[in-house]
Scaffold this motif. Structure first.
Motif, PDB file in Angstrom:
ATOM      1  N   GLY A   5      -0.031  10.652  -3.745  1.00  9.76           N
ATOM      2  CA  GLY A   5       0.769  11.811  -3.366  1.00  9.76           C
ATOM      3  C   GLY A   5       1.207  12.674  -4.530  1.00  9.76           C
ATOM      4  N   LYS A   6       0.853  12.285  -5.762  1.00 12.07           N
ATOM      5  CA  LYS A   6       1.309  13.045  -6.919  1.00 12.07           C
ATOM      6  C   LYS A   6       0.463  14.292  -7.104  1.00 12.07           C
ATOM      7  CE  LYS A   6       2.569  12.510 -11.766  1.00 12.07           C
ATOM      8  NZ  LYS A   6       2.721  11.572 -12.899  1.00 12.07           N
ATOM      9  N   GLN A   7       1.062  15.354  -7.601  1.00 12.01           N
ATOM     10  CA  GLN A   7       0.328  16.580  -7.845  1.00 12.01           C
ATOM     11  C   GLN A   7      -0.746  16.334  -8.893  1.00 12.01           C
ATOM     12  OE1 GLN A   7       3.039  19.706  -8.864  1.00 12.01           O
ATOM     13  NE2 GLN A   7       3.447  20.187  -6.734  1.00 12.01           N
ATOM     14  N   LYS A   8      -1.935  16.865  -8.619  1.00  9.44           N
ATOM     15  CA  LYS A   8      -3.051  16.681  -9.542  1.00  9.44           C
ATOM     16  C   LYS A   8      -3.644  18.040  -9.895  1.00  9.44           C
ATOM     17  CE  LYS A   8      -5.177  13.958  -6.715  1.00  9.44           C
ATOM     18  NZ  LYS A   8      -6.183  13.066  -6.133  1.00  9.44           N
ATOM     19  N   LYS A   9      -3.945  18.220 -11.161  1.00 10.39           N
ATOM     20  CA  LYS A   9      -4.507  19.482 -11.619  1.00 10.39           C
ATOM     21  C   LYS A   9      -6.011  19.474 -11.429  1.00 10.39           C
ATOM     22  CE  LYS A   9      -3.997  22.813 -15.348  1.00 10.39           C
ATOM     23  NZ  LYS A   9      -3.474  23.058 -16.703  1.00 10.39           N
ATOM     24  N   TRP A  37     -13.076   2.244 -18.173  1.00 15.03           N
ATOM     25  CA  TRP A  37     -13.958   2.021 -17.029  1.00 15.03           C
ATOM     26  C   TRP A  37     -13.471   2.691 -15.748  1.00 15.03           C
ATOM     27  CZ3 TRP A  37     -16.646  -3.415 -16.935  1.00 15.03           C
ATOM     28  CH2 TRP A  37     -17.313  -3.607 -18.145  1.00 15.03           C
ATOM     29  N   LEU A  38     -12.190   2.984 -15.666  1.00 11.80           N
ATOM     30  CA  LEU A  38     -11.670   3.681 -14.483  1.00 11.80           C
ATOM     31  C   LEU A  38     -11.219   5.104 -14.790  1.00 11.80           C
ATOM     32  CD1 LEU A  38      -9.581   0.994 -12.531  1.00 11.80           C
ATOM     33  CD2 LEU A  38     -11.865   1.852 -12.016  1.00 11.80           C
ATOM     34  N   GLY A  39     -10.743   5.319 -16.011  1.00 13.94           N
ATOM     35  CA  GLY A  39     -10.304   6.667 -16.370  1.00 13.94           C
ATOM     36  C   GLY A  39      -9.165   7.141 -15.484  1.00 13.94           C
ATOM     37  N   GLU A  40      -9.376   8.265 -14.803  1.00 15.67           N
ATOM     38  CA  GLU A  40      -8.338   8.846 -13.956  1.00 15.67           C
ATOM     39  C   GLU A  40      -8.341   8.282 -12.530  1.00 15.67           C
ATOM     40  OE1 GLU A  40      -6.059  11.429 -15.042  1.00 15.67           O
ATOM     41  OE2 GLU A  40      -6.817  10.522 -16.892  1.00 15.67           O
ATOM     42  N   VAL A  41      -9.382   7.522 -12.200  1.00 14.75           N
ATOM     43  CA  VAL A  41      -9.513   7.003 -10.832  1.00 14.75           C
ATOM     44  C   VAL A  41      -8.388   5.999 -10.544  1.00 14.75           C
ATOM     45  CG1 VAL A  41     -10.957   5.728  -9.213  1.00 14.75           C
ATOM     46  CG2 VAL A  41     -12.001   7.292 -10.860  1.00 14.75           C
ATOM     47  N   GLY A  42      -7.554   6.307  -9.563  1.00 12.82           N
ATOM     48  CA  GLY A  42      -6.467   5.425  -9.185  1.00 12.82           C
ATOM     49  C   GLY A  42      -5.326   5.356 -10.188  1.00 12.82           C
ATOM     50  N   LYS A  43      -5.317   6.279 -11.143  1.00 12.64           N
ATOM     51  CA  LYS A  43      -4.285   6.231 -12.192  1.00 12.64           C
ATOM     52  C   LYS A  43      -2.920   6.678 -11.681  1.00 12.64           C
ATOM     53  CE  LYS A  43      -3.446   7.604 -16.997  1.00 12.64           C
ATOM     54  NZ  LYS A  43      -4.006   8.345 -18.165  1.00 12.64           N
ATOM     55  N   TYR A  44      -2.928   7.652 -10.784  1.00 20.31           N
ATOM     56  CA  TYR A  44      -1.679   8.212 -10.291  1.00 20.31           C
ATOM     57  C   TYR A  44      -1.511   7.923  -8.799  1.00 20.31           C
ATOM     58  CZ  TYR A  44      -2.251  10.789 -14.633  1.00 20.31           C
ATOM     59  OH  TYR A  44      -2.442  11.115 -15.949  1.00 20.31           O
ATOM     60  N   PRO A  45      -0.279   7.945  -8.317  1.00 23.67           N
ATOM     61  CA  PRO A  45      -0.062   7.807  -6.867  1.00 23.67           C
ATOM     62  C   PRO A  45      -0.824   8.883  -6.108  1.00 23.67           C
ATOM     63  CG  PRO A  45       2.012   7.647  -8.057  1.00 23.67           C
ATOM     64  CD  PRO A  45       0.984   8.084  -9.060  1.00 23.67           C
ATOM     65  N   SER A  90       0.820  -1.209   0.000  1.00 23.87           N
ATOM     66  CA  SER A  90       0.000   0.000   0.000  1.00 23.87           C
ATOM     67  C   SER A  90       0.856   1.262   0.000  1.00 23.87           C
ATOM     68  CB  SER A  90      -0.932  -0.003   1.214  1.00 23.87           C
ATOM     69  OG  SER A  90      -1.883  -1.042   1.107  1.00 23.87           O
ATOM     70  N   VAL A  91       1.956   1.242   0.751  1.00 19.09           N
ATOM     71  CA  VAL A  91       2.858   2.400   0.775  1.00 19.09           C
ATOM     72  C   VAL A  91       3.453   2.632  -0.617  1.00 19.09           C
ATOM     73  CG1 VAL A  91       5.031   3.290   1.698  1.00 19.09           C
ATOM     74  CG2 VAL A  91       3.406   2.153   3.219  1.00 19.09           C
ATOM     75  N   ILE A  92       3.891   1.540  -1.263  1.00 19.12           N
ATOM     76  CA  ILE A  92       4.447   1.657  -2.615  1.00 19.12           C
ATOM     77  C   ILE A  92       3.384   2.153  -3.585  1.00 19.12           C
ATOM     78  CG2 ILE A  92       5.418   0.338  -4.544  1.00 19.12           C
ATOM     79  CD1 ILE A  92       6.718  -1.509  -2.477  1.00 19.12           C
ATOM     80  N   THR A  93       2.157   1.642  -3.439  1.00 12.77           N
ATOM     81  CA  THR A  93       1.055   2.066  -4.304  1.00 12.77           C
ATOM     82  C   THR A  93       0.742   3.536  -4.136  1.00 12.77           C
ATOM     83  OG1 THR A  93       0.034  -0.122  -4.317  1.00 12.77           O
ATOM     84  CG2 THR A  93      -1.394   1.739  -4.803  1.00 12.77           C
ATOM     85  N   ASP A  94       0.570   3.970  -2.884  1.00  8.16           N
ATOM     86  CA  ASP A  94       0.158   5.348  -2.611  1.00  8.16           C
ATOM     87  C   ASP A  94       1.242   6.362  -2.935  1.00  8.16           C
ATOM     88  OD1 ASP A  94      -2.349   4.552  -1.781  1.00  8.16           O
ATOM     89  OD2 ASP A  94      -1.807   4.422   0.332  1.00  8.16           O
ATOM     90  N   ARG A  95       2.505   5.958  -2.861  1.00 12.05           N
ATOM     91  CA  ARG A  95       3.589   6.924  -3.065  1.00 12.05           C
ATOM     92  C   ARG A  95       4.214   6.887  -4.451  1.00 12.05           C
ATOM     93  NH1 ARG A  95       7.147   7.337   2.556  1.00 12.05           N
ATOM     94  NH2 ARG A  95       5.395   7.820   3.942  1.00 12.05           N
ATOM     95  N   PHE A  96       4.192   5.720  -5.091  1.00 10.65           N
ATOM     96  CA  PHE A  96       4.964   5.591  -6.328  1.00 10.65           C
ATOM     97  C   PHE A  96       4.164   5.116  -7.542  1.00 10.65           C
ATOM     98  CE2 PHE A  96       7.892   4.726  -2.749  1.00 10.65           C
ATOM     99  CZ  PHE A  96       8.739   5.820  -2.896  1.00 10.65           C
ATOM    100  N   PRO A 113      -8.162   9.552   4.569  1.00  8.21           N
ATOM    101  CA  PRO A 113      -7.779  10.514   3.530  1.00  8.21           C
ATOM    102  C   PRO A 113      -7.377   9.779   2.258  1.00  8.21           C
ATOM    103  CG  PRO A 113      -6.790  11.110   5.633  1.00  8.21           C
ATOM    104  CD  PRO A 113      -7.427   9.769   5.821  1.00  8.21           C
ATOM    105  N   GLU A 114      -7.674  10.362   1.112  1.00 13.41           N
ATOM    106  CA  GLU A 114      -7.481   9.684  -0.171  1.00 13.41           C
ATOM    107  C   GLU A 114      -6.065   9.150  -0.357  1.00 13.41           C
ATOM    108  OE1 GLU A 114      -7.731  10.681  -4.953  1.00 13.41           O
ATOM    109  OE2 GLU A 114      -8.766  11.971  -3.512  1.00 13.41           O
ATOM    110  N   ARG A 115      -5.085   9.877   0.136  1.00 16.46           N
ATOM    111  CA  ARG A 115      -3.703   9.460  -0.087  1.00 16.46           C
ATOM    112  C   ARG A 115      -3.353   8.186   0.674  1.00 16.46           C
ATOM    113  NH1 ARG A 115      -4.100  13.522   3.406  1.00 16.46           N
ATOM    114  NH2 ARG A 115      -2.816  13.684   5.295  1.00 16.46           N
ATOM    115  N   PHE A 116      -4.218   7.792   1.636  1.00  8.17           N
ATOM    116  CA  PHE A 116      -3.976   6.568   2.396  1.00  8.17           C
ATOM    117  C   PHE A 116      -5.033   5.502   2.107  1.00  8.17           C
ATOM    118  CE2 PHE A 116      -2.261   9.798   5.563  1.00  8.17           C
ATOM    119  CZ  PHE A 116      -0.937   9.593   5.198  1.00  8.17           C
ATOM    120  N   SER A 117      -5.742   5.616   0.986  1.00  5.77           N
ATOM    121  CA  SER A 117      -6.871   4.731   0.711  1.00  5.77           C
ATOM    122  C   SER A 117      -6.451   3.271   0.633  1.00  5.77           C
ATOM    123  CB  SER A 117      -7.569   5.144  -0.590  1.00  5.77           C
ATOM    124  OG  SER A 117      -6.641   5.172  -1.657  1.00  5.77           O
TER     125      SER A 117
END
Length: 467
Positions: free
Chosen positions: A226-230, A216-224, A76-82, A396-400
């Motif tokens: 912790g990554k900056q999102k516009k 079917w997922l689009g942007e959902v869960g596409k990026y870590p 989960s740490v690797i997923t959420d951060r990288f 919080p989303e970053r720890f989902s």
């Protein structure tokens, strides 16, 4: 207008069905091989196994199970951060396909099988936690009831897989690919072919995800996380730089309280696979119209009930939510724990019909078990999918992904406690164990009711929409 409202009321995003496909496939393939694992390890090479001693097999299972319970936290740490959830899932499905192919290609080469086990355990650290997390990410913070319903459907997918997996896995190993003598006795089991089936299945799930994730997922869960999102207004938000608020910390405390109670819940529940199964084998009349019902079918009966009842509960939460009558989560879980406790007292009532005759000449009626499992399943559906949804809502989303790993970590501690109960069953007796199990769950339910106001204040679920 009425039709449009009705459609919106029960509609779920396509991403939910993709998560269900992944979990159903994963569950099916896992349960297709887990039932014969101890036999695969200990049976001789000539019989299709690895030829390990029971001590060696036990050590291997223990190490793999422990690592499989703890590694998801790292995953989960690797997923959420990288990596992000989408890439993690693709990697997990592909690596599991590779792991099971190693089982097929190299059995009975023990060192290579251990390589396969290692790859399997590592890849699993990115699977169930992320599949569970992606479900919650498909819904906004305001959609509490829809999220509860979604996790109910997701839980149904788990049970579809766990029901069919052992059936086809068992047929493959014991019949279709087994070698039998003239009398029909199995002289060599087709274990490695079950692993081939599982490997192909995992690669198929990988391909399904590879092609459907963009749509079917689009942007959902596409990026870590912790990554900056516009954002839509053009501003940039860095999730990883946000500190835990005072509300977040209170919610974590609330989740910890739930964690403790759910660990007790699973400790009792898992006895259906151990103590209750042994009781049923020895003291339940399993003959129906001359047919001897396999004791493991009782667990399959639970799976069938979950498949039938899960969507009904999901629709119930949706309907109550529309009417502003959806019960608080603590109440749902309290009732679920109490109902599950009642199931053990129903089994106790059946056991008492033996009147102390324990030489196996007297059997209790099967209907006690069927009623108990029905009640137990209702309780399960008020605890497990609701608890999954709760952990996702409050985190919080970053720890989902990490939150879902914490939910599955309850299985680890409850597994340890379950093992202790199994060890003392012969000493204490079934009646005492059943009373302990049922009473423990009733007490947990009562505790949740007593601390309901305090717990709801800590979790502040009603504020999620405003945030």
């Amino acid at each position: 207008m009425e039709e449009a409202v009705k459609k919106e009321k029960f509609h779920h995003p396509k991403g939910l069905w993709l998560a269900c496909i992944g979990m159903c496939g994963s569950s099916y393939l896992k349960y297709a091989v887990s039932g014969f694992l101890i036999f695969f390890y200990t049976y001789s090479v000539a019989m299709g196994g690895l030829g390990l001693s029971k001590e060696q097999a036990g050590l291997l299972i223990s190490v793999a199970t422990t690592a499989g319970s703890v590694l998801p936290l790292l995953g989960s740490v690797i997923t959420d951060r990288f990596l992000g959830i989408q890439k993690s899932l693709l990697m997990a499905f592909f690596m599991q396909g590779v792991a099971y192919m190693i089982f097929f290609l190299f059995t009975p080469n023990v060192p290579m099988v251990i390589v396969g086990i290692s790859i399997n355990v590592f890849s699993a650290a990115f699977m169930n936690n992320n599949l569970s997390a992606i479900v919650g990410m498909l819904y906004s913070k305001k959609e509490h009831t829809r999220k509860d319903a979604a996790y109910g459907i997701f839980y149904m997918a788990v049970n579809i897989g766990s029901f069919f997996g052992p059936i086809f896995g068992g047929m493959l190993t014991d019949h279709w690919m087994a070698i039998k003598d003239e009398a029909g006795n199995v002289i060599s089991y087709g274990y490695k072919y079950a692993y081939l089936m599982v490997s192909i299945g995992m690669f198929l799930v990988f391909l399904i995800y590879l092609f459907l994730i963009p749509k079917w997922l689009g942007e959902v869960g596409k990026y870590p996380a912790g990554k900056q999102k516009k954002e839509e207004n053009g501003t940039t938000k860095t999730v990883s730089n946000e500190k835990l608020t005072a509300v977040d910390k209170k919610r974590i405390l609330g989740m910890f309280i739930i964690f403790i109670l759910v660990t007790v819940y699973w400790t009792c529940y898992f006895q259906t696979s151990y103590t209750i199964n042994t009781l049923a084998m020895d003291y339940v009349n399993l003959k129906v119209a001359g047919f001897q019902v396999p004791v493991v079918w009782l667990i399959s009966f639970n799976g069938i009930l979950c498949i039938i009842l899960a969507p009904l509960f999901g629709n119930l939460w949706m309907s109550l939510g529309q009417k502003k009558m959806d019960p608080p989560i603590s109440v749902k879980m309290a009732v679920g724990m109490a109902i599950t406790g009642l199931a053990f007292f129903i089994i106790l009532a059946g056991f008492n019909t033996l009147h102390g005759v324990l030489d196996k000449t007297v059997k209790m009626d099967l209907w006690y078990m069927l009623v108990a499992y029905t009640v137990l399943t209702i309780g399960e559906l008020l605890v497990s999918p609701v608890g999954m949804a709760l952990f996702n809502k409050l985190t919080p989303e970053r720890f989902s992904s990490l939150a879902m790993s914490s939910w599955y970590l309850t299985y680890t501690f409850s597994g340890i406690a379950s093992g202790y109960l199994v060890a003392v069953t012969d000493k204490w007796g079934y009646a005492k164990i059943l009373i302990i199990l049922g009473s423990s769950l009733l007490i947990c339910g009562a505790i949740l009711i007593v601390i309901k106001s305090f717990l709801e204040k800590l979790m502040a679920v009603d504020k999620l929409g405003e945030e």
